[in-house]
Motif scaffolding. Structure first.
Motif, PDB file in Angstrom:
ATOM      1  N   ASN A 259       0.841  -1.189   0.000  1.00 31.45           N
ATOM      2  CA  ASN A 259       0.000   0.000   0.000  1.00 31.45           C
ATOM      3  C   ASN A 259       0.885   1.251   0.000  1.00 31.45           C
ATOM      4  N   TYR A 260       0.234   2.393  -0.056  1.00 30.69           N
ATOM      5  CA  TYR A 260       0.989   3.655  -0.205  1.00 30.69           C
ATOM      6  C   TYR A 260       1.951   3.889   0.955  1.00 30.69           C
ATOM      7  N   MET A 261       1.463   3.775   2.201  1.00 37.36           N
ATOM      8  CA  MET A 261       2.298   4.070   3.369  1.00 37.36           C
ATOM      9  C   MET A 261       3.446   3.068   3.504  1.00 37.36           C
ATOM     10  N   THR A 262       3.176   1.797   3.255  1.00 39.77           N
ATOM     11  CA  THR A 262       4.239   0.790   3.351  1.00 39.77           C
ATOM     12  C   THR A 262       5.329   1.052   2.324  1.00 39.77           C
ATOM     13  N   THR A 263       4.928   1.432   1.118  1.00 41.28           N
ATOM     14  CA  THR A 263       5.906   1.752   0.075  1.00 41.28           C
ATOM     15  C   THR A 263       6.740   2.961   0.482  1.00 41.28           C
ATOM     16  N   MET A 264       6.086   3.959   1.068  1.00 43.20           N
ATOM     17  CA  MET A 264       6.798   5.157   1.517  1.00 43.20           C
ATOM     18  C   MET A 264       7.824   4.814   2.585  1.00 43.20           C
ATOM     19  N   VAL A 265       7.402   4.054   3.586  1.00 48.82           N
ATOM     20  CA  VAL A 265       8.267   3.754   4.735  1.00 48.82           C
ATOM     21  C   VAL A 265       9.421   2.833   4.349  1.00 48.82           C
ATOM     22  N   LEU A 266       9.153   1.844   3.531  1.00 48.44           N
ATOM     23  CA  LEU A 266      10.165   0.832   3.227  1.00 48.44           C
ATOM     24  C   LEU A 266      11.047   1.166   2.028  1.00 48.44           C
ATOM     25  N   ILE A 267      10.528   1.938   1.079  1.00 52.00           N
ATOM     26  CA  ILE A 267      11.255   2.158  -0.164  1.00 52.00           C
ATOM     27  C   ILE A 267      11.644   3.624  -0.375  1.00 52.00           C
ATOM     28  N   VAL A 268      10.669   4.525  -0.276  1.00 57.19           N
ATOM     29  CA  VAL A 268      10.921   5.923  -0.662  1.00 57.19           C
ATOM     30  C   VAL A 268      11.680   6.691   0.420  1.00 57.19           C
ATOM     31  N   ILE A 269      11.204   6.617   1.660  1.00 57.33           N
ATOM     32  CA  ILE A 269      11.810   7.416   2.736  1.00 57.33           C
ATOM     33  C   ILE A 269      13.285   7.070   2.959  1.00 57.33           C
ATOM     34  N   PRO A 270      13.688   5.786   3.008  1.00 56.19           N
ATOM     35  CA  PRO A 270      15.121   5.499   3.181  1.00 56.19           C
ATOM     36  C   PRO A 270      16.008   6.131   2.105  1.00 56.19           C
ATOM     37  N   GLN A 271      15.516   6.217   0.870  1.00 56.95           N
ATOM     38  CA  GLN A 271      16.286   6.856  -0.188  1.00 56.95           C
ATOM     39  C   GLN A 271      16.312   8.372  -0.025  1.00 56.95           C
TER      40      GLN A 271
END
Length: 255
Positions: free
Chosen positions: A163-175
Motif C-alpha cells: 500500500n501507499y504508506m508501506t511503500t513510503m516507509v520501506l522504499i521511498v523514505i530510506p532513499q
C-alpha cells in the motif's frame, strides 16, 4: 591573579586611571574568574542543548507529518481525489506559509504573551515556538527529498502489492533520507543558534546566563564574546559529527 585583580580594583576605586591592558584584565576577570562565573556559562549550555533537542524533536515530527500529507496529496492517482486529504493539505500549506512568512521573534512573542500568557515556564514555551517554526522548514526539506526520489520507486512498490504508506516507509523514505540529511543538519545548527532568542521572553539558556553576569558587572563585551565563542564551539562540534554521519552514509552507498 586574584591579588592583581584586587590591587587594580582598589586603584580604580581610588580614582587612578588604568591603562588599556589593566582595564582589559579587570573586565576579563570580572566576566569569567570572579565568583567562579565561568561555571554559569557552562550551566547555560545544558538548557541550550535541552531546548535544542526538544525543538528538534517537535520540528522533525511536525515537519514529517506535514511533508507526508502534502506529498500524498500531490501523488494521488488521476481521478482519485480524497476530500479529507485535500483539507489536510490546505491546512499544511497554510501552516508552512504563515510560519515561514513571519519573523521568529514575532512568533515567540505571540506564543509567550498571547497563547501561553499565563505560563511561567518560559523555557518550554520558547522550545515549543522554536519547534513549530522549525517544523515548517523541515517539512519543505523532507517534501523536497521525497519528491526527488524517482517516481518509478513508488510505482514498483505498488506493483508488488504494497500500500501507499508501506511503500513510503520501506522504499521511498530510506532513499530520501540520504539526500535531505545535509539540509536537516543545517536546520539543526540554525535551531541551536536560535535558542538564544528565548532569552527575550525570559527563557533560561546560554545567553540568559551571560545577561545575568552583565547585570552584575555592567560590562557586556567579555560575556557576549564568551557566549559567541561557546556557540561557535558547539556548532563546530555538531558540524563535525554531521560530517562523520554523512561520510558513513556515503560509504554504505558505495558498498
Amino acid at each position: 591573579m586574584a591579588a592583581q585583580y584586587e590591587m587594580l580594583t582598589q586603584l580604580a576605586k581610588a580614582g587612578t586611571k588604568l591603562d588599556f591592558g589593566q582595564d582589559l584584565f579587570v573586565k576579563f576577570y570580572q566576566a569569567f574568574i570572579a565568583s567562579n562565573r565561568w561555571q554559569q556559562y557552562l550551566k547555560g549550555v545544558i538548557p541550550t542543548l535541552y531546548v535544542t533537542a526538544i525543538a528538534l524533536a517537535i520540528g522533525v515530527v511536525l515537519g514529517s507529518v506535514v511533508a507526508l500529507v502534502r506529498v500524498a496529496h500531490d501523488q494521488q492517482r488521476r481521478g482519485h481525489h480524497d476530500p479529507a486529504l485535500a483539507v489536510a493539505n490546505a491546512v499544511c500549506k497554510l501552516y508552512a506559509t504563515v510560519i515561514r512568512g513571519t519573523p521568529m521573534m514575532v512568533q515567540m512573542l505571540i506564543m509567550s504573551m498571547v497563547i501561553f500568557a499565563n505560563s511561567r515556564n518560559f523555557t518550554m514555551v520558547g522550545a515549543l515556538a522554536l519547534g513549530i517554526n522549525s517544523g515548517a522548514y523541515v517539512s519543505e526539506i523532507i517534501r523536497g527529498g521525497l519528491m526527488a526520489v524517482d517516481p518509478g520507486q513508488m510505482e514498483a512498490g505498488r506493483s508488488l502489492g504494497l500500500n501507499y504508506m508501506t511503500t513510503m516507509v520501506l522504499i521511498v523514505i530510506p532513499q530520501a533520507i540520504r539526500s535531505v540529511l545535509p539540509a536537516l543538519g543545517n536546520e539543526f545548527i540554525v535551531l541551536l543558534k536560535d535558542t538564544s532568542l528565548i532569552t527575550v521572553i525570559g527563557g533560561k539558556e546560554l545567553l540568559y546566563a551571560a545577561q545575568g553576569i552583565m547585570n552584575r558587572t555592567y560590562e557586556p563585551m567579555f560575556p557576549l564574546f564568551g557566549v559567541a565563542l561557546m556557540y561557535l564551539i558547539l556548532v563546530m562540534i555538531f558540524t563535525w559529527l554531521l560530517g562523520k554521519l554523512e561520510g558513513r552514509l556515503a560509504k554504505s552507498d558505495r558498498r
